[in-house]
Design an enzyme around this catalytic site. Structure first.
Site, PDB file in Angstrom:
ATOM      1  N   GLN A   1      -0.869 -13.689  -5.534  1.00 21.92           N
ATOM      2  CA  GLN A   1      -1.107 -12.286  -5.209  1.00 21.92           C
ATOM      3  C   GLN A   1      -2.292 -11.758  -6.013  1.00 21.92           C
ATOM      4  OE1 GLN A   1       1.055  -8.711  -6.578  1.00 21.92           O
ATOM      5  NE2 GLN A   1       1.744  -8.498  -4.453  1.00 21.92           N
TER       6      GLN A   1
ATOM      7  N   ALA B   1      -0.496  -2.195  -2.301  1.00 23.78           N
ATOM      8  CA  ALA B   1       0.732  -1.407  -2.329  1.00 23.78           C
ATOM      9  C   ALA B   1       1.014  -0.878  -3.728  1.00 23.78           C
ATOM     10  CB  ALA B   1       1.905  -2.275  -1.848  1.00 23.78           C
TER      11      ALA B   1
ATOM     12  N   TYR C   1      -1.441   0.880  -6.663  1.00 25.57           N
ATOM     13  CA  TYR C   1      -2.560   0.259  -7.363  1.00 25.57           C
ATOM     14  C   TYR C   1      -3.865   0.516  -6.598  1.00 25.57           C
ATOM     15  CZ  TYR C   1       1.210  -1.616 -10.116  1.00 25.57           C
ATOM     16  OH  TYR C   1       2.323  -1.716 -10.921  1.00 25.57           O
TER      17      TYR C   1
ATOM     18  N   GLY D   1      13.221  -9.837  -4.501  1.00 29.11           N
ATOM     19  CA  GLY D   1      12.578  -9.736  -5.801  1.00 29.11           C
ATOM     20  C   GLY D   1      13.493 -10.114  -6.935  1.00 29.11           C
TER      21      GLY D   1
END
Length: 370
Positions: A107, A185, A188, A317
């Site tokens: 990511q 998302a 940021y 998560g």
């Protein structure tokens, strides 16, 4: 490691998934989660390879956020993908994950104004679309500090940042990653361009969708669209970003990017806007769904999400922290452990690579059940 392709096909989370870009043994995605354990040079912790390999039974792993350029770092312990040492560090991770049979995307994460001069190059103020100071405090080396007013990005700095994403994507492939996820998302940098209160520009980037599209196009141009995913969280007010009309903002953006042929769209739904069901209507490719707190995704809600057809894959998560073999536990109906929140960001192995896998012999009786 137990082969995920042998699980019962009755649970939709455990069914294989195939698209033009992805060939996954199950539909369970490990969501990106900040771990805060990199060294001062942004090189992943030596235990990162073990941590991610322990979770290789996921259909797909998405790493913690990784900064593509030094201005993108948000605090201590956050890894980068901009130097040779960082690439080498991540190569040990991807090698371990692939040896365990997994697949892993990096990511790419620029935090924008959610940073502090103490971690920025030259101790400069962090970059953002506009000079709007966020409320509150953040972690800095040695403790906490108030946020500062960021610097509004000059056009040259915007162009440099876009290029850095493409460079980091190439570095990701050099490090052995299967692809990258562009993080747009959670308040940021990319979402700061989309926010009403964080983007006060009057130039071509007043419509922040332009910046998001430029970043996505730069990354796909560097490594190919089939290796690129995009994460969005429409209507999410995290880090004090506000969007007055998420539907009107995101539907055109997603519709435009649908033609790019990305590997997937990863939607994290948090707030009143039903992002997953609404944006599914304008996205024809693979869609990963995830519900953010206060009601995080669990196996039951994940099954319902797949059954509805709104998502093709489900991201989990925090369940992956204390349950490194989460797909296996779901397959056998084993109890799910809870992570110790106090150890989420500690520098050592505690709460990181020390959560055990279940003992299948003790956890499940194949004749009599639990």
């Amino acid at each position: 490691m137990t082969d995920t392709t042998t699980y019962s096909p009755t649970n939709p989370l455990l069914r294989p998934y195939d698209s033009a870009a992805l060939h996954l043994p199950n539909r369970i995605v490990m969501a990106p989660m900040t771990r805060g354990r990199a060294d001062a040079a942004g090189v992943p912790h030596p235990l990162a390879a073990a941590y991610y390999a322990q979770r290789a039974s996921a259909g797909l792993i998405v790493t913690e956020g990784i900064w593509p350029i030094s201005t993108g770092i948000g605090g201590p312990g956050l890894p980068g993908l901009a130097t040779a040492a960082q690439v080498a560090g991540w190569r040990t991770v991807t090698t371990a994950v692939h040896a365990a049979g997994g697949r892993i995307f990096a990511q790419l994460w620029h935090v924008g104004r959610v940073s502090h001069p103490s971690v920025q190059p030259g101790r400069a103020a962090p970059l953002a679309p506009s000079a709007v100071r966020p409320p509150g405090q953040l972690h800095v080396p040695g403790g906490k500090a108030d946020y500062v007013t960021p610097r509004a990005m000059a056009l040259a700095e915007i162009a440099e940042t876009v290029r850095s994403y493409a460079d980091a994507a190439r570095n990701a492939l050099a490090a052995g990653f299967d692809g990258v996820e562009v993080h747009a998302a959670n308040g940021y940098l990319l979402q700061q361009f989309l926010g009403d209160n964080t983007n006060l520009r009057s130039d071509a980037y007043a419509d922040g969708r332009r910046f998001v599209i430029e970043v996505v196009d730069a990354v796909t141009g560097a490594i190919g669209a089939a290796r690129v995913g995009l994460r969005l969280s429409p209507g999410n007010t995290e880090n004090d970003v506000h969007e007055s009309d998420p539907g009107a903002l995101y539907a055109p953006l997603v519709s435009t990017l649908d033609s790019r042929g990305l590997a997937y769209l990863h939607l994290s739904e948090k707030g009143r806007y039903p992002a997953i069901t609404e944006l599914r209507q304008v996205w024809s490719g693979t869609l990963i769904g995830n519900y953010d707190p206060p009601e995080p995704t669990n196996p039951a809600t994940g099954e319902l999400l797949l059954a509805s057809g709104a998502a093709d894959l489900v991201a989990f998560g925090r369940l992956f922290l204390a349950n490194p073999d989460l797909p296996i536990r779901i397959a056998v109906g084993a109890p799910l452990a809870e992570a110790a929140e106090a150890t989420h960001y500690t520098p050592g192995p505690s709460g990181y690579a020390d959560y055990p896998a279940i003992d299948l012999v003790d956890a499940y009786d194949p004749i009599n059940g639990m």
